[in-house]
Structure formats: C-alpha cells, structure tokens
Design a protein around this motif. Structure first.
Motif, PDB file in Angstrom:
ATOM      1  N   LEU A  22       0.796  -1.211   0.000  1.00  0.00           N
ATOM      2  CA  LEU A  22       0.000   0.000   0.000  1.00  0.00           C
ATOM      3  C   LEU A  22       0.835   1.271   0.000  1.00  0.00           C
ATOM      4  O   LEU A  22       0.299   2.364  -0.151  1.00  0.00           O
ATOM      5  CB  LEU A  22      -0.917   0.012   1.233  1.00  0.00           C
ATOM      6  N   VAL A  23       2.167   1.159   0.182  1.00  0.00           N
ATOM      7  CA  VAL A  23       2.993   2.353   0.255  1.00  0.00           C
ATOM      8  C   VAL A  23       3.056   3.020  -1.110  1.00  0.00           C
ATOM      9  O   VAL A  23       2.865   2.394  -2.134  1.00  0.00           O
ATOM     10  CB  VAL A  23       4.422   2.004   0.737  1.00  0.00           C
ATOM     11  N   PRO A  24       3.338   4.351  -1.145  1.00  0.00           N
ATOM     12  CA  PRO A  24       3.431   5.029  -2.437  1.00  0.00           C
ATOM     13  C   PRO A  24       4.434   4.337  -3.337  1.00  0.00           C
ATOM     14  O   PRO A  24       5.528   3.972  -2.916  1.00  0.00           O
ATOM     15  CB  PRO A  24       3.890   6.447  -2.041  1.00  0.00           C
ATOM     16  N   GLY A  25       4.062   4.179  -4.608  1.00  0.00           N
ATOM     17  CA  GLY A  25       4.932   3.478  -5.542  1.00  0.00           C
ATOM     18  C   GLY A  25       4.706   1.993  -5.530  1.00  0.00           C
ATOM     19  O   GLY A  25       5.238   1.263  -6.347  1.00  0.00           O
ATOM     20  N   GLY A  26       3.898   1.490  -4.579  1.00  0.00           N
ATOM     21  CA  GLY A  26       3.607   0.069  -4.524  1.00  0.00           C
ATOM     22  C   GLY A  26       2.740  -0.369  -5.670  1.00  0.00           C
ATOM     23  O   GLY A  26       2.632  -1.548  -5.941  1.00  0.00           O
ATOM     24  N   GLY A  27       2.065   0.581  -6.323  1.00  0.00           N
ATOM     25  CA  GLY A  27       1.411   0.265  -7.578  1.00  0.00           C
ATOM     26  C   GLY A  27      -0.030  -0.150  -7.462  1.00  0.00           C
ATOM     27  O   GLY A  27      -0.450  -1.089  -8.099  1.00  0.00           O
ATOM     28  N   MET A  75     -11.804  -9.637  -7.694  1.00  0.00           N
ATOM     29  CA  MET A  75     -12.666  -8.650  -7.036  1.00  0.00           C
ATOM     30  C   MET A  75     -11.807  -7.669  -6.235  1.00  0.00           C
ATOM     31  O   MET A  75     -10.879  -7.089  -6.783  1.00  0.00           O
ATOM     32  CB  MET A  75     -13.692  -9.377  -6.163  1.00  0.00           C
ATOM     33  N   GLU A  76     -12.097  -7.513  -4.949  1.00  0.00           N
ATOM     34  CA  GLU A  76     -11.381  -6.555  -4.121  1.00  0.00           C
ATOM     35  C   GLU A  76      -9.895  -6.931  -4.027  1.00  0.00           C
ATOM     36  O   GLU A  76      -9.551  -8.109  -3.989  1.00  0.00           O
ATOM     37  CB  GLU A  76     -11.980  -6.516  -2.708  1.00  0.00           C
ATOM     38  N   GLY A  77      -9.037  -5.927  -3.979  1.00  0.00           N
ATOM     39  CA  GLY A  77      -7.629  -6.253  -3.829  1.00  0.00           C
ATOM     40  C   GLY A  77      -6.702  -5.085  -4.087  1.00  0.00           C
ATOM     41  O   GLY A  77      -7.119  -3.947  -4.299  1.00  0.00           O
ATOM     42  N   ILE A  78      -5.410  -5.393  -4.062  1.00  0.00           N
ATOM     43  CA  ILE A  78      -4.344  -4.443  -4.351  1.00  0.00           C
ATOM     44  C   ILE A  78      -3.624  -4.975  -5.581  1.00  0.00           C
ATOM     45  O   ILE A  78      -3.011  -6.047  -5.540  1.00  0.00           O
ATOM     46  CB  ILE A  78      -3.367  -4.312  -3.159  1.00  0.00           C
ATOM     47  N   PHE A  79      -3.711  -4.230  -6.676  1.00  0.00           N
ATOM     48  CA  PHE A  79      -3.178  -4.701  -7.945  1.00  0.00           C
ATOM     49  C   PHE A  79      -1.895  -3.944  -8.269  1.00  0.00           C
ATOM     50  O   PHE A  79      -1.908  -2.720  -8.420  1.00  0.00           O
ATOM     51  CB  PHE A  79      -4.225  -4.526  -9.046  1.00  0.00           C
ATOM     52  N   ILE A  80      -0.793  -4.673  -8.350  1.00  0.00           N
ATOM     53  CA  ILE A  80       0.494  -4.063  -8.628  1.00  0.00           C
ATOM     54  C   ILE A  80       0.512  -3.522 -10.052  1.00  0.00           C
ATOM     55  O   ILE A  80       0.054  -4.173 -10.990  1.00  0.00           O
ATOM     56  CB  ILE A  80       1.635  -5.094  -8.448  1.00  0.00           C
ATOM     57  N   LYS A  81       1.054  -2.312 -10.225  1.00  0.00           N
ATOM     58  CA  LYS A  81       1.118  -1.693 -11.538  1.00  0.00           C
ATOM     59  C   LYS A  81       1.909  -2.570 -12.508  1.00  0.00           C
ATOM     60  O   LYS A  81       3.013  -3.006 -12.203  1.00  0.00           O
ATOM     61  CB  LYS A  81       1.786  -0.329 -11.428  1.00  0.00           C
ATOM     62  N   PRO A  82       1.366  -2.854 -13.693  1.00  0.00           N
ATOM     63  CA  PRO A  82       2.093  -3.683 -14.659  1.00  0.00           C
ATOM     64  C   PRO A  82       3.454  -3.092 -15.008  1.00  0.00           C
ATOM     65  O   PRO A  82       3.588  -1.883 -15.201  1.00  0.00           O
ATOM     66  CB  PRO A  82       1.172  -3.700 -15.879  1.00  0.00           C
ATOM     67  N   SER A  83       4.455  -3.962 -15.080  1.00  0.00           N
ATOM     68  CA  SER A  83       5.812  -3.513 -15.364  1.00  0.00           C
ATOM     69  C   SER A  83       6.110  -3.500 -16.853  1.00  0.00           C
ATOM     70  O   SER A  83       7.115  -2.965 -17.285  1.00  0.00           O
ATOM     71  CB  SER A  83       6.815  -4.424 -14.651  1.00  0.00           C
ATOM     72  N   VAL A  84       5.238  -4.120 -17.666  1.00  0.00           N
ATOM     73  CA  VAL A  84       5.409  -4.116 -19.117  1.00  0.00           C
ATOM     74  C   VAL A  84       4.074  -3.826 -19.761  1.00  0.00           C
ATOM     75  O   VAL A  84       3.019  -4.075 -19.178  1.00  0.00           O
ATOM     76  CB  VAL A  84       5.948  -5.474 -19.630  1.00  0.00           C
TER      77      VAL A  84
END
Length: 221
Positions: free
Chosen positions: A22-27, A203-212
C-alpha cells in the motif's frame, strides 16, 4: 471432526507484506487493460455461486486433514485474500501481467499456505478435495494452477478458470454447504471438466502496476 490449527505466527509477516503493497509506488494504480499482475493481492469470486474463495486455520476432519478451503458470501472477510505468485523457480516477477496459460501459485495471505489439490475426495460432494498447504508460502508441485482465460493476459473484469497442473481438475463450487464449525460456507473442490461452476473473477484487492505493456493475444478459455 474439524480441528483448528495454530498458524497465527505467519500472520504478522503476511499482514506486513499486504501493508507494504500500500505504500506510495507500490502500484495500486489501474491501467487501461486493468490486468491482474504477479504480486497482486486479491479476492476471487465464483461467478455462478457468488462466493469468494476463502481459507482459515481450520483443518478438514477427513481426507488429507490439511487446512480447509471454502467459499463465503461475505465480501469483507480478510481470510479471503490471496496473493498471486509464480512457481518455486520464479517466472512471475512482481508487476508483470499474468498470461493466459501461465502456471501460478495462490498463497493465502493470513496463513501463508498455498491453494492445493490432490487425490482425496472432498467431504460433501465427493469431488476432488481442495486444501491450503505449505508453510510461509512454500509447499510442493501440487500448488500450481494454470490460468485459463481469453486473450493473452488475465484481465480484472474477465472470467477465468484455474486448472490444476498436477491433476488437471478445475477449481469449482457446486453449492454444497458445511455445518458447524463453518456453517453456511460452501465446499470448494476440483472437477474434471470446464463448466459454469468453475469460472472466477478478480474482485477486491491491491493490484500491482504492470511492469510491461500488454500486447494483443489469443483465445484460450
């Protein structure tokens, strides 16, 4: 008879991992295609029976005796979070989009055990038992599931199936419900064929920003 385990030691570490995402940059950012990526933490909804994939520190009273996996109707239960990971040899770098046809592990966040199946009968329907297995995210080759979906990557809005690598069954729910001590929770099991009982949606969650950047793909569901 069901039995409660003592997996609480893994919880602070895994909760710390969840908070770290959840930290900034965590995506937690969305992309145009809204892809599910490696390292994401999410809940999975069975689209036919409307229950979320769930586990808890309660063991089966028959079959393998391993930690039970069920389906629950509640959307706010922390025991329904799973982390998307690659196999023991890697192959799923954090932030990379999950490909249709890719084998992944689904690790239960609060207990550190992996979604698992094997040749034991499930308690209610006599299909194949699905359990949670391993310690701190490490189990064995029977923890691998192939993501079956349409296109090239797993999209958050799309229905997907999970086919077990070792036994070829599909992760399924057919409506049977348990009594005490997990009254009302649905049996989750493996079925040999693809059907309406084994489609799932992120559904609910924390989705990491795609790297490609994703590319156009093919049909696989």
């Amino acid at each position: 008879m069901w039995s409660a385990g003592r997996g609480g030691a893994a919880r602070p570490v895994l909760l710390g991992l969840l908070l770290a995402l959840l930290v900034p940059g965590g995506g937690a950012a969305k992309t145009g295609a809204e892809l599910v990526t490696c390292g994401s933490v999410l809940k999975l909804l069975n689209t036919h029976h409307r229950v979320r994939l769930h586990s808890h520190d309660i063991k089966y009273g028959s079959g393998s005796g391993q930690q039970s996996v069920t389906g629950v109707e509640a959307s706010d239960d922390a025991n329904s979070y799973w982390r998307i990971r690659g196999g023991s040899e890697g192959g799923c770098p954090r932030g990379s989009p999950v490909r249709c046809g890719q084998a992944v592990r689904l690790t239960h966040v609060l207990t550190g055990k992996n979604l698992h199946t094997h040749h034991f009968p499930s308690p209610l329907s006599n299909n194949q038992e699905v359990s949670a297995f391993g310690e701190d995210g490490e189990g064995d080759d029977l923890d691998l599931w192939t993501v079956r979906c349409s296109g090239q990557h797993w999209e958050r809005e799309a229905a997907v199936r999970f086919q077990h690598v070792g036994t070829s069954v599909f992760l399924s729910v057919t409506g049977e419900q348990y009594g005490s001590p997990i009254r009302g929770q649905h049996e989750v099991h493996g079925m040999p064929s693809a059907n309406t009982h084994n489609t799932w949606k992120a559904m609910e969650g924390i989705f990491i920003k795609p790297s490609v950047e994703p590319s156009a793909g093919h049909d696989e569901l």
